[in-house]
Design an enzyme around this catalytic site. Structure first.
Site, mmCIF file in Angstrom:
data_model
loop_
_atom_site.group_PDB
_atom_site.id
_atom_site.type_symbol
_atom_site.label_atom_id
_atom_site.label_comp_id
_atom_site.label_asym_id
_atom_site.label_seq_id
_atom_site.Cartn_x
_atom_site.Cartn_y
_atom_site.Cartn_z
ATOM 1 N N HIS A 65 -1.686 -4.863 2.343
ATOM 2 C CA HIS A 65 -0.609 -3.875 2.501
ATOM 3 C C HIS A 65 0.423 -4.374 3.523
ATOM 4 C CE1 HIS A 65 -3.966 -0.835 1.460
ATOM 5 N NE2 HIS A 65 -3.128 -0.780 0.440
ATOM 6 N N ARG A 114 -0.697 -6.908 -7.476
ATOM 7 C CA ARG A 114 -1.667 -7.930 -7.081
ATOM 8 C C ARG A 114 -2.065 -8.823 -8.238
ATOM 9 N NH1 ARG A 114 -5.786 -3.709 -5.156
ATOM 10 N NH2 ARG A 114 -4.722 -2.765 -6.923
ATOM 11 N N SER A 169 -8.578 -1.281 -0.650
ATOM 12 C CA SER A 169 -9.215 -0.563 0.456
ATOM 13 C C SER A 169 -10.689 -0.308 0.138
ATOM 14 C CB SER A 169 -8.482 0.755 0.709
ATOM 15 O OG SER A 169 -7.146 0.482 1.086
HETATM 16 N N1 COA Z 1 -3.123 -5.089 -0.666
HETATM 17 C C1 COA Z 1 -4.338 -4.551 -0.639
HETATM 18 N N2 COA Z 1 -4.695 -3.495 -1.382
HETATM 19 C C2 COA Z 1 -3.759 -2.969 -2.168
HETATM 20 C C3 COA Z 1 -2.467 -3.480 -2.268
HETATM 21 C C4 COA Z 1 -2.165 -4.600 -1.464
HETATM 22 N N3 COA Z 1 -0.960 -5.165 -1.474
HETATM 23 N N4 COA Z 1 -1.772 -2.731 -3.158
HETATM 24 C C5 COA Z 1 -2.609 -1.804 -3.593
HETATM 25 N N5 COA Z 1 -3.801 -1.932 -3.000
HETATM 26 C C6 COA Z 1 -5.013 -1.142 -3.205
HETATM 27 C C7 COA Z 1 -4.954 0.181 -2.533
HETATM 28 O O1 COA Z 1 -5.477 0.094 -1.207
HETATM 29 C C8 COA Z 1 -5.865 0.999 -3.406
HETATM 30 O O2 COA Z 1 -7.210 0.735 -3.053
HETATM 31 P P1 COA Z 1 -8.321 1.829 -3.292
HETATM 32 O O3 COA Z 1 -8.177 2.314 -4.709
HETATM 33 O O4 COA Z 1 -9.539 1.089 -3.043
HETATM 34 O O5 COA Z 1 -8.022 2.912 -2.293
HETATM 35 C C9 COA Z 1 -5.690 0.398 -4.790
HETATM 36 O O6 COA Z 1 -5.163 -0.879 -4.573
HETATM 37 C C10 COA Z 1 -4.771 1.170 -5.646
HETATM 38 O O7 COA Z 1 -3.540 1.229 -4.968
HETATM 39 P P2 COA Z 1 -2.500 2.318 -5.306
HETATM 40 O O8 COA Z 1 -2.313 2.446 -6.761
HETATM 41 O O9 COA Z 1 -1.329 2.013 -4.460
HETATM 42 O O10 COA Z 1 -3.203 3.645 -4.901
HETATM 43 P P3 COA Z 1 -3.070 4.450 -3.640
HETATM 44 O O11 COA Z 1 -4.159 5.440 -3.685
HETATM 45 O O12 COA Z 1 -3.024 3.615 -2.424
HETATM 46 O O13 COA Z 1 -1.639 5.206 -3.778
HETATM 47 C C11 COA Z 1 0.015 6.667 -4.720
HETATM 48 C C12 COA Z 1 -1.232 5.850 -4.965
HETATM 49 C C13 COA Z 1 -0.167 7.605 -3.544
HETATM 50 C C14 COA Z 1 1.182 5.786 -4.418
HETATM 51 C C15 COA Z 1 0.337 7.444 -5.980
HETATM 52 O O14 COA Z 1 -0.826 8.028 -6.479
HETATM 53 C C16 COA Z 1 1.341 8.538 -5.733
HETATM 54 O O15 COA Z 1 2.492 8.270 -5.552
HETATM 55 N N6 COA Z 1 0.865 9.801 -5.726
HETATM 56 C C17 COA Z 1 1.674 10.972 -5.433
HETATM 57 C C18 COA Z 1 1.817 11.842 -6.644
HETATM 58 C C19 COA Z 1 2.816 11.217 -7.541
HETATM 59 O O16 COA Z 1 3.988 11.242 -7.290
HETATM 60 N N7 COA Z 1 2.289 10.613 -8.608
HETATM 61 C C20 COA Z 1 3.089 9.875 -9.527
HETATM 62 C C21 COA Z 1 3.210 10.654 -10.776
HETATM 63 S S1 COA Z 1 3.996 9.721 -12.039
#
Ligand code: COA
Length: 168
Positions: A22, A95, A133
């Site tokens: 991140h 990724r 994560s």
């Molecule tokens: N390095 C390391 N890990 C990474 C990464 C990076 N560069 N990019 C992503 N990841 C990991 C995240 O830590 C996460 O790990 P986990 O599933 O073990 O917790 C995984 O990859 C998935 O990442 P991500 O898709 O970014 O999920 P998230 O839970 O961190 O965030 C939101 C998702 C919050 C951005 C998204 O659900 C959101 O915007 N929600 C709000 C509601 C909304 O508007 N939804 C969209 C509707 S169309």
């Protein structure tokens, strides 16, 4: 000639915990935009290990030296939060190819909600492409080595959560 507007980008996620992957994305984004708001999503269907306060502290501490970065939290739709902060860009890390399909769907749905907001994808350093994560927590829980993969104080916070697992 019209003056160019400052561009604010938001980088949303659950950050449970923030990893060097991140952080790598934040460091790449910071010089590209006038402001980057790292945004903790609160209403996610996940059962976080770290509290909201702990995650906000991790985000603040790990980005305090990066210019133009601030930390915030939101619940509801990410595009509504972006709009409320005048952000025109949502940053996401890509990724691997396997991230693409899901990201494509979310980006188009977000565009449907707020056509003026675009999603920008950044690739983390190859060292971090396998990180998530969850995988950090799983390895830490079982005493594995995650030292090079998270900031040192995140490592300490993981050790407090799993005191018997991570050896010095
Ligand atoms: N390095 C390391 N890990 C990474 C990464 C990076 N560069 N990019 C992503 N990841 C990991 C995240 O830590 C996460 O790990 P986990 O599933 O073990 O917790 C995984 O990859 C998935 O990442 P991500 O898709 O970014 O999920 P998230 O839970 O961190 O965030 C939101 C998702 C919050 C951005 C998204 O659900 C959101 O915007 N929600 C709000 C509601 C909304 O508007 N939804 C969209 C509707 S169309």
């Amino acid at each position: 000639m019209a003056q160019k507007q400052a561009i604010t980008a938001i980088y949303p996620g659950t950050f449970d915990p923030i990893t060097n992957g991140h952080l790598d994305i934040v460091k790449r984004a910071a010089p590209l935009f006038d402001k980057v708001i790292i945004t903790l999503a609160l209403n996610i269907d996940k059962d976080p290990l770290f509290s909201i306060e702990e995650r906000l502290e991790m985000l603040r501490r790990s980005t305090e030296d990066i210019e133009g970065v601030e930390v915030a939290q939101f619940s509801g739709l990410v595009v509504n939060f972006a709009s409320s902060r005048g952000a025109k860009v949502i940053i996401r890390g890509l990724r691997a190819v396997s991230d693409f399909e899901y990201e494509f769907q979310i980006a188009l749905m977000n565009r449907k909600q707020r056509p003026e907001i675009d999603t920008v994808y950044l690739m983390p350093d190859a060292r971090y492409t396998y990180l998530s994560s969850s995988i950090i927590k799983e390895v830490a829980r079982h005493g594995g080595e995650v030292r090079q993969l998270v900031p040192s104080f995140v490592m300490e916070m993981l050790m407090k959560k799993f005191p018997k697992s991570i050896s010095e």
